[in-house]
Write an enzyme that holds these catalytic residues in place. Structure first.
Site, PDB file in Angstrom:
ATOM      1  N   SER A 193       0.810  -1.205   0.000  1.00 34.51           N
ATOM      2  CA  SER A 193       0.000   0.000   0.000  1.00 34.51           C
ATOM      3  C   SER A 193       0.851   1.266   0.000  1.00 34.51           C
ATOM      4  O   SER A 193       1.923   1.311   0.619  1.00 34.51           O
ATOM      5  CB  SER A 193      -0.911   0.013   1.236  1.00 34.51           C
ATOM      6  OG  SER A 193      -1.593   1.248   1.359  1.00 34.51           O
ATOM      7  N   TYR A 237      -2.363   5.257  -4.220  1.00 33.17           N
ATOM      8  CA  TYR A 237      -3.393   6.264  -3.995  1.00 33.17           C
ATOM      9  C   TYR A 237      -2.909   7.545  -4.666  1.00 33.17           C
ATOM     10  O   TYR A 237      -1.753   7.945  -4.488  1.00 33.17           O
ATOM     11  CB  TYR A 237      -3.604   6.514  -2.503  1.00 33.17           C
ATOM     12  CG  TYR A 237      -4.409   5.463  -1.794  1.00 33.17           C
ATOM     13  CD1 TYR A 237      -5.700   5.149  -2.198  1.00 33.17           C
ATOM     14  CD2 TYR A 237      -3.880   4.792  -0.687  1.00 33.17           C
ATOM     15  CE1 TYR A 237      -6.452   4.192  -1.532  1.00 33.17           C
ATOM     16  CE2 TYR A 237      -4.629   3.833  -0.009  1.00 33.17           C
ATOM     17  CZ  TYR A 237      -5.904   3.535  -0.442  1.00 33.17           C
ATOM     18  OH  TYR A 237      -6.648   2.584   0.213  1.00 33.17           O
ATOM     19  N   THR A 272      -5.839   2.386  -6.975  1.00 27.35           N
ATOM     20  CA  THR A 272      -7.127   2.310  -6.298  1.00 27.35           C
ATOM     21  C   THR A 272      -7.944   3.550  -6.666  1.00 27.35           C
ATOM     22  O   THR A 272      -7.502   4.679  -6.448  1.00 27.35           O
ATOM     23  CB  THR A 272      -6.948   2.224  -4.775  1.00 27.35           C
ATOM     24  OG1 THR A 272      -6.292   0.988  -4.465  1.00 27.35           O
ATOM     25  CG2 THR A 272      -8.286   2.263  -4.062  1.00 27.35           C
ATOM     26  N   LYS A 320      -8.121  -0.911  -9.498  1.00 18.99           N
ATOM     27  CA  LYS A 320      -8.794  -1.560  -8.367  1.00 18.99           C
ATOM     28  C   LYS A 320      -9.909  -0.669  -7.827  1.00 18.99           C
ATOM     29  O   LYS A 320      -9.696   0.521  -7.587  1.00 18.99           O
ATOM     30  CB  LYS A 320      -7.796  -1.852  -7.251  1.00 18.99           C
ATOM     31  CG  LYS A 320      -8.385  -2.539  -6.024  1.00 18.99           C
ATOM     32  CD  LYS A 320      -7.313  -2.782  -4.982  1.00 18.99           C
ATOM     33  CE  LYS A 320      -7.859  -3.522  -3.774  1.00 18.99           C
ATOM     34  NZ  LYS A 320      -8.893  -2.755  -3.047  1.00 18.99           N
ATOM     35  N   HIS A 337     -13.960  -2.082  -1.703  1.00 17.97           N
ATOM     36  CA  HIS A 337     -13.023  -1.683  -0.650  1.00 17.97           C
ATOM     37  C   HIS A 337     -13.370  -2.335   0.686  1.00 17.97           C
ATOM     38  O   HIS A 337     -13.225  -1.736   1.758  1.00 17.97           O
ATOM     39  CB  HIS A 337     -12.999  -0.155  -0.509  1.00 17.97           C
ATOM     40  CG  HIS A 337     -11.652   0.392  -0.146  1.00 17.97           C
ATOM     41  ND1 HIS A 337     -10.754   0.832  -1.079  1.00 17.97           N
ATOM     42  CD2 HIS A 337     -11.041   0.573   1.052  1.00 17.97           C
ATOM     43  CE1 HIS A 337      -9.658   1.267  -0.479  1.00 17.97           C
ATOM     44  NE2 HIS A 337      -9.815   1.116   0.829  1.00 17.97           N
TER      45      HIS A 337
END
Length: 367
Positions: free
Chosen positions: A114, A136, A162, A239, A263
């Site tokens: 992440s 992100y 994402t 995603k 999510h």
């Protein structure tokens, strides 16, 4: 957090790790990780929808061995499973991202790191796993560019964007707990000081939500993904899609895979369970890209369900985090071995000698 040791009785399902982790973790940390947005309707719907999917088994197929292997993004993996991207894994155990990535590497599956990991990406790739980096989109495009350079230099195998977090979903558990990160857990992939908001508590305020609101760009567009496709010569995964129209648009801008995901019920409450949209997305993209599923996967039978509905594989999140909390890297390895054993049993009982055969099974009860 209490002593992190495995109990004398081994876990026989991934649910066992959840029970043990809840007893070990501080209540506010458990709520942050286990909770969903708003009334948690979608969080519950993910599990209920998967439970309604019945797989019609075949018999007398002569199956005595099962090959779990598959290809995702052109690479061979030991089973059609990846470790879903999850933020701040050192919240639950000092091994954090390094432990879970090492467990994934030992299991022969990809580990999705992440942007909000609590260990720098360069250290995560150093454990030897196949690492996909989950991005992100930050307000500062220069920081995005810097992250992309680091991801490539670190040897990541894919880039996963994402797209369902323009803002963080409103999560009442975190608001009630005034949740904030402890001092020793930081957003290690962001520049020094950018996570200060995540450590600043106030009654009725989620420090995590405040931090993401200050850091994330809410107005991401398809043109941004097209720009991204031009910047990095890595497989691109989008995603957080549920609508088949968005999946076809992702293919148009060059996505190599999409992840059908809500999510984990942590964003728009009232959105459909991910598995209910999986068949429509698979039909919409055709051969244009691979389709993965996440949100609610809790065992080998769920993986079989996803494969039977046309997914190329799944991402598993919370169950592996629970195992990490219980016993660090060794427990995470055990959890992945358990998942592989469950999937082997499920495929055998369904009359499938490999994961390709699973895609030919009939299902009932979707929707």
């Amino acid at each position: 957090m209490g002593e992190r040791v495995l109990t004398d009785l081994p876990a026989v399902s991934l649910a066992d790790y959840a029970e043990q982790a809840r007893a070990l973790l501080p209540p506010d940390v458990w709520d942050y990780l286990a909770g969903g947005s708003a009334s948690e309707v979608t969080l519950a719907a993910n599990r209920h929808a998967l439970d309604r999917v019945a797989v019609l088994p075949r018999v007398l197929r002569g199956v005595d061995t099962v090959d779990l292997g598959t290809r995702l993004l052109g690479r061979r993996y030991a089973m059609p499973v990846g470790v879903a991207p999850m933020a701040y894994q050192r919240l639950v155990h000092p091994d954090g991202e390094l432990g879970l990535a090492a467990a994934a590497g030992a299991a022969g599956i990809p580990y999705l790191a992440s942007t909000l990991g609590s260990t720098p990406i360069e250290q995560v790739t150093g454990v030897g796993a196949d690492v996909w980096f989950q991005l992100y989109w930050l307000r500062d495009r220069a920081l995005v560019r810097d992250l992309l350079d680091r991801v490539v230099a670190a040897g990541c195998r894919a880039l996963v964007v994402t797209v369902d977090v323009p803002v963080l979903g409103r999560r009442p558990r975190d608001l009630r707990n005034a949740f904030r990160l402890p001092a020793e857990v930081v957003a290690a992939n962001l520049p020094d000081g950018r996570d200060a908001l995540a450590h600043s508590g106030a009654p009725g305020v989620s420090a995590i939500a405040a931090h993401t609101a200050a850091s994330f760009a809410p107005a991401l567009r398809w043109a941004d993904l097209a720009w991204l496709r031009e910047q990095v010569d890595l497989p691109l995964v989008v995603k957080g899609l549920l609508d088949p129209r968005d999946a076809t648009e992702a293919v148009r801008v060059g996505a190599d895979a999409v992840v059908v995901s809500n999510h984990g019920g942590r964003q728009l409450d009232g959105s459909p369970a991910s598995v209910t949209m999986l068949p429509e997305v698979v039909a919409a993209v055709g051969d244009g890209c691979q389709v993965l599923l996440d949100s609610g996967i809790r065992g080998g039978t769920d993986v079989l369900r996803a494969l039977a509905l046309g997914a190329a594989g799944v991402l598993v999140g919370r169950p592996l985090l629970w195992a990490l909390a219980v016993g660090g890297e060794p427990a995470a390895r055990d959890a992945l071995a358990l998942l592989a054993a469950e999937l082997t049993d499920a495929l055998t009982l369904a009359g499938c000698s490999d994961t390709v055969a699973a895609g030919e099974l009939r299902t009932l009860g979707v929707g």
